[in-house]
Scaffold this motif. Structure first.
Motif, PDB file in Angstrom:
ATOM      1  N   VAL A   1      -4.782   6.418  -2.519  1.00  0.00           N
ATOM      2  CA  VAL A   1      -3.885   4.819  -2.575  1.00  0.00           C
ATOM      3  C   VAL A   1      -3.567   3.846  -3.158  1.00  0.00           C
ATOM      4  O   VAL A   1      -5.193   3.797  -3.919  1.00  0.00           O
ATOM      5  CB  VAL A   1      -4.730   4.577  -1.487  1.00  0.00           C
ATOM      6  CG1 VAL A   1      -3.579   3.377  -0.590  1.00  0.00           C
ATOM      7  CG2 VAL A   1      -4.914   5.765  -0.135  1.00  0.00           C
TER       8      VAL A   1
ATOM      9  N   ASP B   1      -3.277  12.377  -1.561  1.00  0.00           N
ATOM     10  CA  ASP B   1      -4.771  11.330  -1.275  1.00  0.00           C
ATOM     11  C   ASP B   1      -5.421  10.499  -1.632  1.00  0.00           C
ATOM     12  O   ASP B   1      -6.078   9.870  -1.118  1.00  0.00           O
ATOM     13  CB  ASP B   1      -5.601  12.958  -1.515  1.00  0.00           C
ATOM     14  CG  ASP B   1      -5.878  13.169  -2.125  1.00  0.00           C
ATOM     15  OD1 ASP B   1      -5.139  13.505  -3.241  1.00  0.00           O
ATOM     16  OD2 ASP B   1      -7.576  14.049  -2.557  1.00  0.00           O
TER      17      ASP B   1
ATOM     18  N   ARG C   1       0.096  12.529  -9.133  1.00  0.00           N
ATOM     19  CA  ARG C   1      -0.911  12.726  -7.824  1.00  0.00           C
ATOM     20  C   ARG C   1      -2.041  13.451  -9.785  1.00  0.00           C
ATOM     21  O   ARG C   1      -3.636  13.117  -9.804  1.00  0.00           O
ATOM     22  CB  ARG C   1      -1.355  13.567  -7.298  1.00  0.00           C
ATOM     23  CG  ARG C   1      -2.920  13.316  -6.317  1.00  0.00           C
ATOM     24  CD  ARG C   1      -3.383  14.421  -6.875  1.00  0.00           C
ATOM     25  NE  ARG C   1      -4.670  14.544  -6.113  1.00  0.00           N
ATOM     26  CZ  ARG C   1      -6.282  15.270  -6.119  1.00  0.00           C
ATOM     27  NH1 ARG C   1      -5.948  15.873  -7.342  1.00  0.00           N
ATOM     28  NH2 ARG C   1      -6.787  14.812  -5.465  1.00  0.00           N
TER      29      ARG C   1
ATOM     30  N   ARG D   1       0.870  -1.011   0.121  1.00  0.00           N
ATOM     31  CA  ARG D   1       0.112  -0.107   0.143  1.00  0.00           C
ATOM     32  C   ARG D   1       0.721   1.627  -0.337  1.00  0.00           C
ATOM     33  O   ARG D   1       1.710   0.944   0.835  1.00  0.00           O
ATOM     34  CB  ARG D   1      -0.677  -0.246   0.981  1.00  0.00           C
ATOM     35  CG  ARG D   1      -2.138   1.080   1.259  1.00  0.00           C
ATOM     36  CD  ARG D   1      -2.563   0.861   2.689  1.00  0.00           C
ATOM     37  NE  ARG D   1      -4.023   1.619   2.913  1.00  0.00           N
ATOM     38  CZ  ARG D   1      -3.799   3.311   3.915  1.00  0.00           C
ATOM     39  NH1 ARG D   1      -2.493   3.466   4.508  1.00  0.00           N
ATOM     40  NH2 ARG D   1      -5.271   3.488   3.930  1.00  0.00           N
ATOM     41  N   ARG D   2       0.797   2.615  -0.847  1.00  0.00           N
ATOM     42  CA  ARG D   2       1.162   3.199  -1.442  1.00  0.00           C
ATOM     43  C   ARG D   2       0.430   4.307  -1.084  1.00  0.00           C
ATOM     44  O   ARG D   2      -0.315   4.235  -2.287  1.00  0.00           O
ATOM     45  CB  ARG D   2       2.311   3.076  -2.084  1.00  0.00           C
ATOM     46  CG  ARG D   2       3.703   2.506  -2.188  1.00  0.00           C
ATOM     47  CD  ARG D   2       4.433   1.977  -3.278  1.00  0.00           C
ATOM     48  NE  ARG D   2       3.723   0.662  -4.586  1.00  0.00           N
ATOM     49  CZ  ARG D   2       3.945   0.679  -5.146  1.00  0.00           C
ATOM     50  NH1 ARG D   2       5.512   1.440  -5.521  1.00  0.00           N
ATOM     51  NH2 ARG D   2       4.006   0.245  -6.158  1.00  0.00           N
ATOM     52  N   HIS D   3       0.983   5.789  -0.408  1.00  0.00           N
ATOM     53  CA  HIS D   3       0.097   6.696  -0.513  1.00  0.00           C
ATOM     54  C   HIS D   3       0.599   7.514  -2.046  1.00  0.00           C
ATOM     55  O   HIS D   3       1.554   7.758  -2.220  1.00  0.00           O
ATOM     56  CB  HIS D   3      -0.125   7.696   0.340  1.00  0.00           C
ATOM     57  CG  HIS D   3      -0.450   7.130   1.558  1.00  0.00           C
ATOM     58  ND1 HIS D   3      -1.897   7.184   2.347  1.00  0.00           N
ATOM     59  CD2 HIS D   3      -0.612   6.059   2.926  1.00  0.00           C
ATOM     60  CE1 HIS D   3      -2.637   7.013   3.024  1.00  0.00           C
ATOM     61  NE2 HIS D   3      -1.821   5.844   3.415  1.00  0.00           N
TER      62      HIS D   3
END
Length: 311
Positions: free
Chosen positions: A56, A54, A185, A49-51
């Motif tokens: 994921v 905001d 993002r 799991r990586r961010h």
């Protein structure tokens, strides 16, 4: 950005079911595991799991199992999300909103965190999930709309492009410099919006066409303090009523869309370490912080990196 790899392996069936339920809920969204494959000698699962700000990105491998999201799981979810699930290998059935999707390698399905759902993993599965707050999709306006439980056409060019982009993002995310994260993002959001919905079509006065033109105009003029619904209508050569009608289906309104886009741009600059309150036409830092939290669910100071010091 955080990188978290966790596994479930080599424990008894009851312990494995409990451990998998806790792992799935902490790395994706809350789920209740119904059962594991009774014929398998042991259960194995690995989650990375990586961010990305905001968003994921979750890569998951697991043995056959099944689970549900019901009222108590939905109530335990902090916020509202859209989740895009891409099957890389294996088979899984995902159900939501009265629809069932049979997923095979290459399949893509989108589900909504606010609606009950269930899944059955039929054979060892490798999948990738993109968890996106609905507030983030509001930044792309009408292009972020989607029906619950929709299966995307994996052969569509926009879906193919998104899949290739996420492959590249997964392999490079850990090495991206902090200053590049906002661009990565935003590219993810834009590609997801393109995959979710075709570009609006219709005659020049059609509401979808008016809205698309208005959203483009707003993005080009975000820094103009005179940007208001009336100025947008004048620039497009339509009445204010026609413009408001184009935004009516989402309940956001033109002024709300302008505010959302300015806050999104401010967040990007915060992530790059810049001071933004006055630049984006807020009277003071406290007013900006209140509005920011209403939109994104957290304070500017809670953003990673230099943003915490740059209000």
């Amino acid at each position: 950005m955080t990188d978290e790899v966790r596994t479930v392996q080599g424990v008894g069936r009851a312990q494995a079911q409990d451990a998998w339920g806790r792992l799935l809920s902490s790395t994706h969204l809350p789920w209740s595991i119904a059962e594991l494959d009774a014929d398998a000698p042991g259960f194995r699962a690995t989650v990375r799991r990586r961010h990305l700000a905001d968003l994921v990105l979750v890569d998951c491998t697991c043995d056959p199992c099944s689970g549900t999201r019901r009222a108590h799981d939905i109530a335990a979810t902090d916020g509202e999300y859209l989740v895009m699930l891409m099957t890389l290998s294996g088979r899984e059935v995902v159900g939501q909103g009265g629809r069932q999707a049979q997923l095979r390698p290459g399949s893509v399905v989108v589900w909504d965190s606010t609606t009950p759902a269930e899944f059955v993993v039929q054979e060892r599965l490798v999948k990738r999930s993109l968890v996106v707050p609905k507030a983030a999709l509001a930044e792309v306006g009408s292009r972020g709309l989607l029906l619950t439980g929709t299966v995307l056409d994996s052969s569509a060019p926009a879906v193919t492009l998104l899949g290739a982009y996420l492959d590249g993002l997964s392999s490079t995310l850990d090495d991206l410099p902090l200053a590049a994260l906002p661009a990565a993002r935003n590219a993810t959001i834009e590609l997801l919006a393109a995959a979710l919905q075709d570009a609006p079509a219709g005659p020049p006065g059609h509401p979808a066409v008016v809205r698309a033109a208005a959203e483009a105009h707003v993005d080009r003029h975000l820094g103009d303090p005179a940007l208001v619904p009336a100025s947008v209508a004048a620039a497009l050569g339509v009445s204010l009523r026609t413009l408001q009608r184009a935004f009516a289906p989402t309940g956001e309104g033109v002024a709300g869309h302008i505010r959302t886009r300015r806050l999104a741009r401010a967040r990007d600059e915060l992530l790059a370490g810049r001071t933004v309150a006055q630049r984006w036409h807020y009277a003071d830092a406290s007013h900006f912080s209140r509005t920011f939290k209403q939109q994104f669910g957290h304070n500017p100071s809670e953003l990673p990196g230099p943003a915490a010091r740059a209000r």
